[in-house]
Each structure stands twice: as structure tokens, then as C-alpha cells.
Write a protein that holds these residues in place. Structure first.
Motif: not given
Length: 745
Positions: A489-493, A505-515, A520-521, A535-539
Motif C-alpha cells: 500500500l504505497p505512500e500515495c494512498i 482482506d485476502d491480499c496474499e501478496h501484500l507485504r508492507e503498508i507505507r502510507g 482512515l478509521t 509491515g503494519t508499523s507505519v499504520l
């Protein structure tokens, strides 16, 4: 107790009835109660009747007629249906008169489907008032609703021109017969054994409604005066040869027992027909030519399991507003082109054999919602743009493997739900490889989208989706990308300025959340097998700053900014004041590693001073669940501290989709840690009212120190000791007051 239960049921919440019955039964023994109430159930009490009749007598003539129609025959119908039937019956709109009855509390419009309801005692009052019209001769009354009276009139040919409305519904419905085979035998007693000629003398019959029952013969005559005809399981293959109802407005033949044969000849004279209904007719295979029904506004043939063909004339009815064909599973031949300028509702939901959506020849701006879920439709042509007023589109569970480009060109579309390849094992390799080519469609879109809610489920989205989506879907508040192939999930989001809900959900290839979008709630990353807590530490590195509902489901660890943590299945805190500080508190539940990527259902509970209060927060999770405690309304100790404990129950899916069984939270070591956080934006106003340590124990310690400082021998001779005790007491007091809400247990 038996009599009291009967009284409560009889009164149905009407205070007047309770007052009258109570005063009559007061001072009498139970046997007299039984005898008196038997009389109540047979005949409406005169005192109640007289008081209720005052309201009836105050009505004008038209209002009285509408009230009697509803009380005797139309109770339980949807509000819109009652308006349509009364309009047809009287030849003019009676909506105002219905409003008067609502205003005077004689009827209510509520419940699922906006049903027209009337209190049982008020209904009985209306029926008794009306029965005085002809107490001994039902054939001389204008309204018939009693099964016994109707059967008597039909079997004995006692009908007359006085009858205007017949409503026949025997106690056992068709659904009950299907569920209980024994009911079929009971219904044999309510068969109408007539010669079919009883309607001949009913020359002023305007409304005929037959919900169920068995007729030994088909009707040989039907009055030409009919304006409303609703007959479930109509027993004949055709209508009587002399039936020419020039004012028939509503024709409903649900669960019709025969194929339609003579609708063509009959329809030639139906110059005022507005509603035509053949729902649930399993013998219906074709909707014939209806081109002569130029006044038709509603055409419905839902759940006709063997319907295959709909005549092309259905697509060219100038006044048609509702066209419903949902769950016609064999329907394959539908009008290839339509021009329905008045259409508001088109339902093809569940028509799994229908592969082509019709061409829209001209603008149809009144259709705001379109559900194509469960159809066999493979594509939408450019003419789909002529649905210029469309706001909601659902094309889930169909055979589309390409996202129709026309969707991005809809001027008013605000919510769209699209499913891609959901059962990959059941489709061809080529289809699986192609998926829904969303990125290409976005790249060639001609105009900016007004979409606020977008679901692209199992649409094979890659990392190239996000830059395009940010550009074209900038107004989104809700985005569901479950089942996609992107890796980050790139920074541009962050440029989704209005996005509040995001589901991956069910995004098996998702490795990292960057933005993370700033608003968002509501976030869910369930069953993302490649996404670790790193990979979720940024969030999770900072708390949500918005004062709104919070619900995060994802892999991860309880954030560091959570002040209080507890190992086990619960966490406690204390609060004081008139209200529970719901929005101020966030809770985090972290499961053990054994349940990672093995989702369970979690429901939270709060116990306040020993009383359990349900929290409307539940979710399927596989590791971390962060949520607020909003929505709790409960009484509390206004003058002191209240003890609260947050706990939860866990359910594990077992077998079917909705088949769960309860897990023992304590014994199976499901939970690893529970955390709690007081929102920073709330601390200024409530920091004195929330604590994680027992305030009563701290108060006792302070009192003890004060007592020690007072009773300590020779304290006057030891000023240094006295000053030390006073300083320690002051430090404890300040610590307890200022930092109690942040003290770790």
C-alpha cells in the motif's frame, strides 16, 4: 397469571383497555376473571367501544370509509400498496385521508416494509361498527373479510350489488402448508365448494383479494366492475369469456397455476391497468406481448423458476416504473433493446442464465439503483451510459472478467460493487490470467469519477492500480480491494483525503503498508499471509486523531502509545461521572501466534460494577483488533468511582460460512495481550475521571500516611521526619490526581 397474560395480549399496549378491564376485574376472584375475560374476547367492551367510537365519529365520510377499508381488509399491506389499491378502488388518491388517520393515531405505518398497522382493539371497533350495516345478512354488506361469511356467500350464491370489497385469507398460509404437511389436511376443511357463479350478482364489486384457499370450480363469472384483482393460485387457465373490466387497475395473479394463454385478448380491454404481477408462478414460461398495456407502471414476475422468455414489447412501455424479474434462474431471452423513459427500478438479481444486458436506446435518467448480482451478464455496452441518473451499481457474482469501461463514464455513480474471479478453480486458465483489467480502464477513462464507495473484489489488481486510482477516484470515502495481487500500500494512498474505510482482506501478496489516508478509521487486512507486524508499523506508529469510531483488523502488535496492557482475557479500569467515557477509550486485542491467519470471530463486552453491557463491536480477526468502546449507555455511580472490565468471547468458524462454535478464551490461550488507550484529544477534559489503578486503594494509602504523620510519637521533636511524611503524602496525592490515568498496573 393466565388471565393477566391474556389481558396484556388483548390490550396490546392500549392504556384505555388496561384501565377499563382492570376496573371491571378489581375485587373479583379468579373464576370471575376467567368468565369476564371470556366475554371480553368474544365482544368488545362497551366502554372501550364508546370511547374509541368518538374518534371514528369525528372523521369525515371519506376518512371513515378508508378507516373501515383498512380495519376490515387492508391491514398489514405495505403503505405504497394501500395507497395504490385505495386509489384504484375510489378512482382518486386517498393519501391525504390516510394521513389523517395516522395523525389521529387510528393507524400506524411502521416496521419492515412500512406496513400499515392498526391496534387490535381499534380494528375490532371498526369491524363492529361496520357489522351494524347488516348484522345477519353478509351478502348485503359492502365489505366481506370473515372466512365463514365469504364461504357462505360464495357457496349459497348470496352475493348482491352491495358488496364492494372481498378479502379472503384462511388461517393457514401456503408457506405454513409447505413447512407442515399436516396443515395441508387441515386446509381441506376450508375448500370453497361452489358452482362458480357467485360473482354474477356482485355488480359493484371493485376489490377482490383472495390470498389462499381451494376452489372446487373455476369462476364462471367475474364482475366487470373490478378495479383491483389479486388472486393467489388462480384456479382457471383463462378468465371468463364475458370478463371485460374496463377500469381494472391492479391485476395480481401470484403463484399462477397455469401458463398464460389469454392475456393477449384480455389486455386489449385493459386500458387503465397499472400493475401486473405473476410472482412465484412456476408454470409461467413466457411473458407474452404486452404492447397494448400502455398505462402499465409495474410489471413483476419474481422467482418464476421456469420462465425463459420475455417478449420484446416489455422494453417499450412508456409509463413503466418498476420491472422486476429477480431470481428467474432460467430466463435467457430478455428484450435486446429497451426504451423505458419512466423506469425507476430494474431488478435482474439472480437471473443466472441471462448473458446480455439490453441496449439502452435513449436516456433513462430515473433509474438510480441497478443490481445485476448473480446474473450471467458478461459485459455492459456503451449505451449503458444512457442510465444517466444511476447512483448505485452492483455486479457481483457474475461472469464478467473485464471491468466495463463505461462504468468510469457514469456521471452520477457514487457507489459501485464489482466481483472478479471469486472461484478460480471453476473457471478457465485464460479467464483467471486476464482477471478484471481495471488499470487499463482507468488509464483510458474520459472523465473524473464521482464515486464515493468502490468495491473491487477479486479483481486481480496490481501495484499499478494506486497511482491511477488516486487520480480518478479522489472523492472515495470507502474502498474495498480484497483479493488483489498488489504487494504494497504505497505512500500515495495518503492522497485519498476523504477515505475513511479501506479493506484489503485476502491480499496474499501484500507485504508492507507505507502510507495511511489521513481520515482512515476503519481498516481490515484479514488473512494477508505475507503481511507481518513490521509491515503494519507505519499504520500503527501513531494514534488516530479523529474523534470518530475506530475499527482496525490486521497483523501487528499493540502500539506503544497504548498506556495500559494486560496479559489474559480481560482488562480493567475505573471511571467516574454521569456518562461512560466511550469515545475516549481505545481497546486492542492481540491473539496468540497460534491463530495468525486462522480467523476467529470476536465480540467484546464491558462489565460495569458487576453488570454486563454489550458493546456493538465484533469482527473476524486473525491477530490484532483495535476498536473504541462507543455506543455504551448505562447508569453509573455519579458520586464515586465505577469499576469497568473489558472482556470478550471468541467464535471459530466450523464447517459452513456462518456456522461458528464458541471457544473457551481462558483454557485455549487465545489472547496474548489486551491494551487500552485514552485518546490524547480527550485527556484535557477527562484525565481526572479515568484511572487504571484502584482509586479506593490509593485513597486508603493516603489516609494511612496522614494518620501516621499525626499519631507518630514525638513528631514535634522530629521536624525532618514530619516534613518527609508531609512531602511523601503530597507526592502521592499529586501523582494520584494528575497521572492516575496513565499509571501502569
Amino acid at each position: 397469571m393466565n388471565v393477566l397474560s391474556r389481558v396484556v395480549t388483548y390490550a396490546s399496549g392500549l392504556p384505555l383497555a388496561l384501565e377499563v378491564i382492570g376496573s371491571n376485574l378489581f375485587g373479583k376472584d379468579s373464576e370471575e376473571w376467567e368468565s369476564a375475560f371470556d366475554q371480553y374476547e368474544r365482544n368488545l367492551d362497551n366502554k372501550i367501544r364508546k370511547i374509541l367510537q368518538i374518534s371514528f365519529d369525528a372523521l369525515k365520510n371519506d376518512e371513515q370509509s378508508v378507516f373501515l377499508d383498512i380495519a376490515c381488509c387492508l391491514k398489514g399491506y405495505a403503505f405504497g400498496e394501500v395507497i395504490d389499491m385505495l386509489h384504484a378502488h375510489y378512482g382518486r388518491c386517498m393519501k391525504y385521508h390516510i394521513g389523517v388517520l395516522v395523525q389521529k393515531s387510528l393507524i400506524k405505518i411502521n416496521g419492515y416494509g412500512w406496513k400499515v398497522q392498526i391496534h387490535d382493539l381499534i380494528e375490532d371497533t371498526g369491524k363492529q361498527i361496520f357489522l351494524e350495516e347488516s348484522p345477519e345478512m353478509p351478502g348485503k354488506r359492502s365489505r366481506l373479510w370473515s372466512c365463514e361469511d365469504i364461504v357462505k356467500v360464495l357457496e349459497s350464491n348470496q352475493g348482491s350489488s352491495a358488496i364492494e370489497i372481498i378479502y379472503l385469507e384462511f388461517p393457514f398460509s401456503r408457506r405454513e402448508r409447505d413447512e407442515d404437511p399436516m396443515t395441508e389436511e387441515k386446509c381441506e376443511d376450508v375448500q370453497v365448494k361452489w358452482d362458480g357463479t357467485a360473482f354474477k350478482e356482485m355488480k359493484n364489486l371493485k376489490t377482490l383479494i383472495i390470498k389462499n384457499g381451494y376452489f372446487s370450480r373455476s369462476p364462471k363469472h367475474l364482475p366487470n366492475s373490478l378495479r383491483v384483482l389479486e388472486w393467489w393460485r388462480y384456479p382457471a387457465k383463462c378468465f371468463p369469456h364475458d370478463f371485460h373490466p374496463k377500469k381494472l387497475t391492479i391485476l395480481k395473479l401470484p403463484d399462477y397455476l397455469h401458463p398464460i394463454r389469454e392475456l393477449d385478448s384480455l389486455s386489449q380491454g385493459l386500458v387503465t391497468l397499472k400493475v401486473l404481477n405473476f410472482d412465484y408462478s412456476k408454470y409461467l414460461k413466457e411473458i407474452p406481448d404486452v404492447s397494448s398495456l400502455q398505462t402499465l407502471q409495474e410489471l413483476s414476475f419474481r422467482e418464476c423458476k421456469n420462465l425463459v422468455r420475455v417478449d420484446s414489447s416489455v422494453g417499450f412501455l412508456p409509463k413503466l416504473k418498476i420491472l422486476s424479474a429477480q431470481y428467474c434462474k432460467k430466463l435467457s431471452c430478455f428484450p435486446s433493446a429497451i426504451n423505458l423513459p419512466s423506469l425507476k427500478t430494474l431488478s435482474l438479481y439472480g437471473c443466472q442464465s441471462l448473458e446480455n444486458f439490453p441496449e439502452i436506446l435513449q436516456e433513462m435518467k430515473h433509474v438510480t439503483s441497478l443490481i445485476l448480482k448473480g446474473t450471467g451478464i458478461k459485459d455492459l455496452s456503451c449505451s449503458f451510459r444512457n442510465l444517466s441518473g444511476l447512483e448505485y451499481l452492483d455486479i457481483r457474482e457474475n461472469k464478467m472478467f473485464w471491468m466495463p469501461s463505461v462504468i468510469a463514464m457514469m456521471p452520477q455513480l457514487t457507489k459501485c460493487i464489482i466481483n472478479g474471479v471469486s472461484n478460480k478453480g471453476k473457471v478457465s486458465g485464460k479467464q483467471e490470467k486476464e482477471g478484471l483489467q481495471v488499470e487499463g480502464i482507468l488509464a483510458h477513462s474520459l472523465c473524473s469519477s464521482k464515486l464515493e464507495s468502490l468495491d473491487l473484489i477479486n479483481c486481480e489488481l496490481s501495484d499499478g492500480f494506486f497511482p491511477l486510482a488516486v487520480a480518478w477516484f479522489s472523492n472515495l470515502t470507502r474502498l474495498n480491494l480484497s483479493g488483489s495481487k498488489f504487494t504494497v500500500l504505497p505512500e500515495c494512498i495518503q492522497e485519498f483525503r476523504f477515505l475513511e474505510s479501506l479493506f484489503v482482506d485476502d491480499c496474499e501478496h501484500l507485504r508492507e503498508i507505507r502510507g495511511s489516508p489521513p481520515r482512515l478509521t476503519d481498516f481490515s487486512a484479514l488473512n494477508c499471509k505475507s503481511l507481518s507486524h513490521m509491515g503494519t508499523s507505519v499504520l500503527l506508529n501513531q494514534e488516530p486523531h479523529r474523534d470518530t469510531l475506530i475499527k482496525f483488523v490486521m497483523p501487528g502488535r499493540i502500539p506503544r502509545w497504548f498506556e495500559q496492557r494486560s496479559r489474559g482475557a480481560s482488562i480493567s479500569f475505573w471511571f467516574r461521572g454521569n456518562y461512560f467515557p466511550d469515545y475516549a477509550l481505545l481497546v486492542a486485542i492481540l491473539l496468540t501466534d497460534n491463530f495468525h491467519c486462522n480467523p476467529i470471530e470476536v465480540t467484546a463486552f464491558v462489565t460495569i460494577n458487576g453488570k454486563e453491557v454489550h458493546v456493538d463491536r465484533n469482527s473476524e480477526i486473525d491477530q490484532l483488533f483495535v476498536f473504541d468502546l462507543s455506543g455504551i449507555t448505562t447508569s453509573s455511580n455519579k458520586n464515586g468511582w465505577n469499576h469497568a472490565e473489558v472482556s470478550f468471547i471468541a467464535l471459530k468458524r466450523y464447517g459452513g460460512k456462518y456456522d461458528y462454535h464458541c471457544l473457551d478464551v481462558q483454557n485455549e490461550s487465545i489472547v496474548k495481550e489486551i491494551g487500552m488507550h485514552v485518546r490524547k484529544q480527550k485527556i484535557s477534559s477527562i484525565m481526572q475521571d479515568i484511572r487504571f489503578t484502584d482509586p479506593y486503594k490509593m485513597t486508603g494509602l493516603i489516609i494511612m500516611m496522614m494518620m501516621v504523620s499525626v499519631v507518630l510519637p514525638n513528631h514535634k521533636n522530629q521536624p525532618l521526619l514530619l516534613q518527609t511524611l508531609i512531602g511523601l503524602w503530597t507526592l502521592l496525592f499529586l501523582t494520584h490526581t494528575a497521572f492516575g490515568s496513565n499509571t501502569l498496573s
